[in-house]
Design an enzyme around this catalytic site. Structure first.
Site, PDB file in Angstrom:
ATOM      1  N   LYS A 225      49.182  33.317  37.385  1.00 20.92           N
ATOM      2  CA  LYS A 225      48.251  34.354  37.815  1.00 20.92           C
ATOM      3  C   LYS A 225      46.817  33.990  37.453  1.00 20.92           C
ATOM      4  CE  LYS A 225      46.685  38.390  39.119  1.00 20.92           C
ATOM      5  NZ  LYS A 225      46.571  38.764  40.531  1.00 20.92           N
ATOM      6  N   CYS A 279      39.517  40.864  38.975  1.00 16.96           N
ATOM      7  CA  CYS A 279      40.385  39.686  38.870  1.00 16.96           C
ATOM      8  C   CYS A 279      39.573  38.410  38.688  1.00 16.96           C
ATOM      9  CB  CYS A 279      41.286  39.581  40.101  1.00 16.96           C
ATOM     10  SG  CYS A 279      42.497  40.902  40.243  1.00 16.96           S
TER      11      CYS A 279
END
Length: 425
Positions: A225, A279
């Site tokens: 991720k 993010c």
């Protein structure tokens, strides 16, 4: 989706799921699980969020999410509460910010708080999944925390495959505006602390995921991720650095990128006013924190992207050349086009800095201005959703976000225009 979608979850002994955190990731995830036929409890510390969901409403703008939540609440498959209850699976989707000082250290306190909140209702056979983007080792940290709080239960780091509680890390890979579709269609990385943990977590996600659920371990999944977002950050940094170099040399960066991308093995991204969102603007720092001596390129890319708003403000100063402006128009405040998400937005940072420097002379414009947090909106007395209104009488116009709502706005003549996204090229 129909109730037939939860067969794999039922085989894994999962009938009820609790989603801890009903934000931009948690609420869509809860709704999709509920639409697959599972019984879902959404847990959030905000009374407003809980009341809104229980009334069949949503507190965020996201495509057809409002329709899906209303349907799931009406069917009795989805409800919300402020405290966890006994469930078969717990999905933690809470914020994991970084500090805003020079260290940019990860803050996993929300994950710890979520772990403490569910510890009292855990029972043998439960599955705990962390979805929050986290530093490598956070899933193992969560397991140790739960083991300290529940000494009557066993956990994977203690006894391996025979643990009473299964834990896994399963990150989302979705973007605002496409969340519901991508939750279902995108592949998932299922990082269990043991193979048994991976199998149970895979069974749960297979209740609605049409993409492939790829088995992994927890540390690999955590790093995957972070790697995805760091890769994107590095490529954006190249485009942003190139834009500043071209600007200094009097060259049109958009023309350079257009011609360079005609090479069959070149694909340069578009520059902008920086990098935002929760993010890409955050996750690379998790890698830097884990390996500060090795992550030189990743650190530099973050620094390049963080410097871009300052460069844009410098362009405003140059355009004014020391003059006192009558009006500065900032077009676009969200972190990307056509979303009401202002988290870590470089455009908002630029607008706030200019407002502080030129109080009363800056106009903020965004089609989603009503979604701007009140604490921030109160900083600027001049807010509008109309680009035409913002531009009228302006000395400087800054295009910060290329919203579709600005599509018919003509580049103004006779004023200084700073187009950070090539919208009027």
């Amino acid at each position: 989706m129909s109730d037939t979608g939860n067969n794999s979850a039922a085989e894994a002994g999962i009938a009820q799921v609790s989603v801890i955190g009903l934000g931009y990731i948690g609420l869509p995830t809860a709704a999709v699980f509920a639409s697959s036929g599972l019984q879902v409890l959404g847990v959030d510390v905000s009374q407003h969020v809980v009341e809104t969901v229980n009334a069949g409403g949503v507190h965020i703008e996201e495509g057809d999410l409002d329709t899906l939540v209303e349907r799931c609440v009406s069917s009795g498959k989805l409800r919300a509460a402020m405290r966890p209850e006994a469930s078969d699976a717990f999905i933690i989707a809470v914020p994991t910010p970084v500090g805003h000082d020079a260290a940019h250290a990860p803050d996993v306190s929300y994950v710890e708080a979520a772990g403490r909140s569910i510890a009292g209702v855990l029972k043998k056979g439960d599955l705990v999944i962390l979805e929050s983007t986290s530093p490598v080792g956070t899933t193992a940290m969560l397991a140790r925390l739960l083991a300290e709080l529940r000494t009557d239960l066993s956990f994977p780091h203690q006894v391996g495959e025979s643990a009473d509680i299964n834990l896994a890390y399963c990150p989302e890979r979705i973007i605002p505006g496409q969340m519901l579709r991508e939750l279902v269609e995108n592949d998932r990385i299922i990082g269990g602390m043991t193979p048994a943990c991976t199998r149970r977590a895979s069974a749960l996600y297979c209740s609605f995921v049409k993409g492939t659920c790829h088995p992994a371990d927890d540390k690999t999944a955590e790093m995957v991720k972070l790697t995805e977002n760091a890769f994107r950050d590095v490529n954006i940094a190249f485009a942003n650095e190139l834009s500043m170099i071209c600007d200094d040399l009097g060259i049109d960066v958009w023309g350079v990128i257009n011609f360079a991308n005609r090479h069959p093995r070149v694909s340069i991204l578009n520059p902008g006013p920086g990098v935002g969102g929760h993010c890409i603007a955050v996750d690379p720092w998790f890698i830097v924190d884990s390996a500060p001596a090795r992550a030189r390129l990743i650190r530099t890319s973050r620094e390049v992207n963080d410097s871009k708003p300052h460069y844009v403000i410098g362009k405003v100063d140059a355009a004014l050349a020391g003059k006192a402006p009558a009006k500065i128009a900032c077009l676009g405040l969200s972190y990307k086009p056509d979303v009401d998400d202002f988290r870590e937005s470089p455009s908002l940072d630029i607008a706030r800095a200019l407002n502080a420097r030129f109080p009363g002379r800056v106009v903020w414009c965004d089609p989603f201005i009503e979604a701007l947090p009140k604490s921030i909106a109160d900083e600027c007395p001049k807010l509008t959703g109309s680009a035409a209104e913002a531009i009228e009488g302006a000395d400087v116009v800054i295009m910060l976000v290329g919203h579709k709502a600005f599509r018919d706005v003509v580049r103004p003549d006779g004023v200084a225009v700073i187009d950070t996204v090539g919208y009027w090229r």
